[in-house]
Write a protein that holds these residues in place. Structure first.
Motif, PDB file in Angstrom:
ATOM      1  N   ALA A  73       1.093  -1.445   0.102  1.00 51.75           N
ATOM      2  CA  ALA A  73      -0.176   0.274  -0.196  1.00 51.75           C
ATOM      3  C   ALA A  73       0.925   1.018   0.147  1.00 51.75           C
ATOM      4  O   ALA A  73       0.691   2.209  -0.912  1.00 51.75           O
ATOM      5  CB  ALA A  73      -0.962  -0.137   1.112  1.00 51.75           C
ATOM      6  N   ALA A  92       0.881   4.182  -2.896  1.00 48.53           N
ATOM      7  CA  ALA A  92       0.618   5.620  -2.765  1.00 48.53           C
ATOM      8  C   ALA A  92       1.483   6.593  -3.071  1.00 48.53           C
ATOM      9  O   ALA A  92       0.321   6.997  -3.847  1.00 48.53           O
ATOM     10  CB  ALA A  92       0.287   5.638  -1.319  1.00 48.53           C
ATOM     11  N   GLN A 125      -4.681  10.476   2.058  1.00 49.52           N
ATOM     12  CA  GLN A 125      -5.357   9.775   1.765  1.00 49.52           C
ATOM     13  C   GLN A 125      -4.592   8.535   1.712  1.00 49.52           C
ATOM     14  O   GLN A 125      -4.757   7.090   2.357  1.00 49.52           O
ATOM     15  CB  GLN A 125      -5.139   9.734   0.103  1.00 49.52           C
ATOM     16  CG  GLN A 125      -6.207  10.864  -0.157  1.00 49.52           C
ATOM     17  CD  GLN A 125      -6.615  10.167  -1.944  1.00 49.52           C
ATOM     18  OE1 GLN A 125      -5.764  10.864  -2.636  1.00 49.52           O
ATOM     19  NE2 GLN A 125      -7.466  10.956  -2.369  1.00 49.52           N
ATOM     20  N   TYR A 133      -4.588   4.367   3.469  1.00 57.01           N
ATOM     21  CA  TYR A 133      -4.428   3.962   2.535  1.00 57.01           C
ATOM     22  C   TYR A 133      -3.384   2.616   3.573  1.00 57.01           C
ATOM     23  O   TYR A 133      -4.076   1.340   2.712  1.00 57.01           O
ATOM     24  CB  TYR A 133      -4.354   4.178   1.251  1.00 57.01           C
ATOM     25  CG  TYR A 133      -4.205   3.255   0.118  1.00 57.01           C
ATOM     26  CD1 TYR A 133      -5.162   3.028  -0.989  1.00 57.01           C
ATOM     27  CD2 TYR A 133      -2.831   2.897  -1.260  1.00 57.01           C
ATOM     28  CE1 TYR A 133      -5.408   2.732  -2.172  1.00 57.01           C
ATOM     29  CE2 TYR A 133      -2.805   2.677  -1.658  1.00 57.01           C
ATOM     30  CZ  TYR A 133      -4.184   1.935  -2.571  1.00 57.01           C
ATOM     31  OH  TYR A 133      -3.900   1.530  -3.188  1.00 57.01           O
ATOM     32  N   TYR A 140     -11.761   1.716  -0.305  1.00 56.37           N
ATOM     33  CA  TYR A 140     -11.049   0.384  -0.274  1.00 56.37           C
ATOM     34  C   TYR A 140     -11.793  -1.066   0.349  1.00 56.37           C
ATOM     35  O   TYR A 140     -11.604  -1.821   0.109  1.00 56.37           O
ATOM     36  CB  TYR A 140     -10.050   0.793   0.309  1.00 56.37           C
ATOM     37  CG  TYR A 140      -8.915  -0.489  -0.044  1.00 56.37           C
ATOM     38  CD1 TYR A 140      -8.613  -0.960  -1.161  1.00 56.37           C
ATOM     39  CD2 TYR A 140      -8.441  -1.605   1.220  1.00 56.37           C
ATOM     40  CE1 TYR A 140      -8.351  -2.242  -0.892  1.00 56.37           C
ATOM     41  CE2 TYR A 140      -7.902  -2.571   1.564  1.00 56.37           C
ATOM     42  CZ  TYR A 140      -7.743  -3.271   0.231  1.00 56.37           C
ATOM     43  OH  TYR A 140      -6.363  -3.851  -0.276  1.00 56.37           O
TER      44      TYR A 140
END
Length: 315
Positions: A82, A86, A95, A99, A291
């Protein structure tokens, strides 16, 4: 296999829909309903099912704890993946703060336990606590601090993870299971019948809590990062399990049961816990919601494929 797969999907959907219905019928009681469903699942049904499963597990050995290393690496790889995505997708700090934890968190306790029980039986279920032994340590020492660093605020002081009542209950149940296993005391036959009820009950109750609080949001602009992470993690997980199985020579332990458990758990959807960092630390709520939804839907697609992979590997 098909019957078990349909049962899995049915329990998950029934729990989520039940929670949404209860939220609509009793909007002022959502917090109380959420509290009791969570308590009954995490301090009742799931710990009891783990205790009973470990009690009847045969041929305990130190090699079983290799599964702990595999499980920890799977969780950490989700967070690392992740973090890489990202940066590649150029997500904002807010974010990214939602994330990375979402990529690390996995729904092992509810959906994972239920799937392993359905497809691998009680022997498989007894190994789940070993797979997730350091789960809370990883979440509270790595995932939440990342969200805190990238977030805007903290609404509440976090208690030390080792004082978490759900963790203490699970550890107590697992310890009791190992003690009973080592005592030589035979497990009563009627517990097998009870297990068929309490394992799906734990999953159903936790899915009710999701339905009670989850809000559908516009995911149009966030579909790419959510789907990219869901697909990538479901590919990376099984590949990593197979590599580690060869490295640790897990294929012959318990007729490959450790590998089977790790394969199934490596593609679990993100946990409901992934929705908490936005509430606690002020990171992006929409990407967390997106997600969670995409990960859950993707799980319904990828899980049958992993079952076929497992069948092919153990022909």
């Amino acid at each position: 296999m098909l019957t078990a797969l349909v049962t899995t999907v049915t329990i998950i959907l029934m729990g989520f829909i039940s929670g949404a219905i209860l939220r609509h019928m009793f909007p002022n009681q959502v917090q109380r309903l959420n509290f009791w469903c969570t308590r009954l699942a995490l301090q009742g049904a799931i710990p009891l099912s783990l205790l009973a499963a470990i009690w009847q597990l045969h041929h305990l050995s130190w090699q079983l704890f290799l599964l702990t290393i595999v499980g920890s690496l799977i969780l950490l790889s989700g967070g690392g993946l992740a973090a890489f995505l990202a940066k590649w997708l150029k997500l904002s700090p807010s974010q990214t703060g939602a994330y990375i934890p979402a990529g690390m968190f996995m729904n092992i306790g509810a959906i994972g336990c239920f799937c392993v029980y359905l497809f691998l039986g009680e022997d498989g279920l007894a190994l789940v606590p070993l797979y997730k032994l350091f789960e809370e340590v990883i979440y509270y020492s790595i995932a939440f601090p990342i969200a805190r660093r990238l977030g805007q605020y903290s609404q509440q002081k976090q208690r030390p993870f080792w004082l978490d009542p759900f963790l203490l209950t699970t550890l107590s149940a697992v310890s009791a299971g190992f003690i009973l296993n080592g005592s030589g005391l035979a497990r009563p036959l009627w517990i097998s019948d009870v297990m068929q009820f309490i394992v799906p009950l734990g999953t159903y109750l936790l899915m009710i809590t999701v339905g009670l609080v989850f809000r559908f949001t516009d995911i149009t602009g966030l579909l790419r990062p959510a789907l990219t992470l869901a697909i990538s993690r479901s590919i990376l997980g099984p590949i990593l399990v197979i590599i580690l199985a060869y490295l640790f020579q897990l294929w012959g332990i318990h007729q490959g049961l450790l590998v089977k458990v790790a394969l199934l758990l490596s593609v679990m959807p993100t946990a409901f816990l992934s929705l908490l960092p936005p509430v606690i630390y002020g990171v992006d709520q929409k990407i967390a919601n997106s997600y969670w939804l995409i990960s859950s839907l993707w799980f319904l697609f990828i899980f049958p494929i992993v079952l076929l992979l497992m069948h092919f590997l153990f022909l």
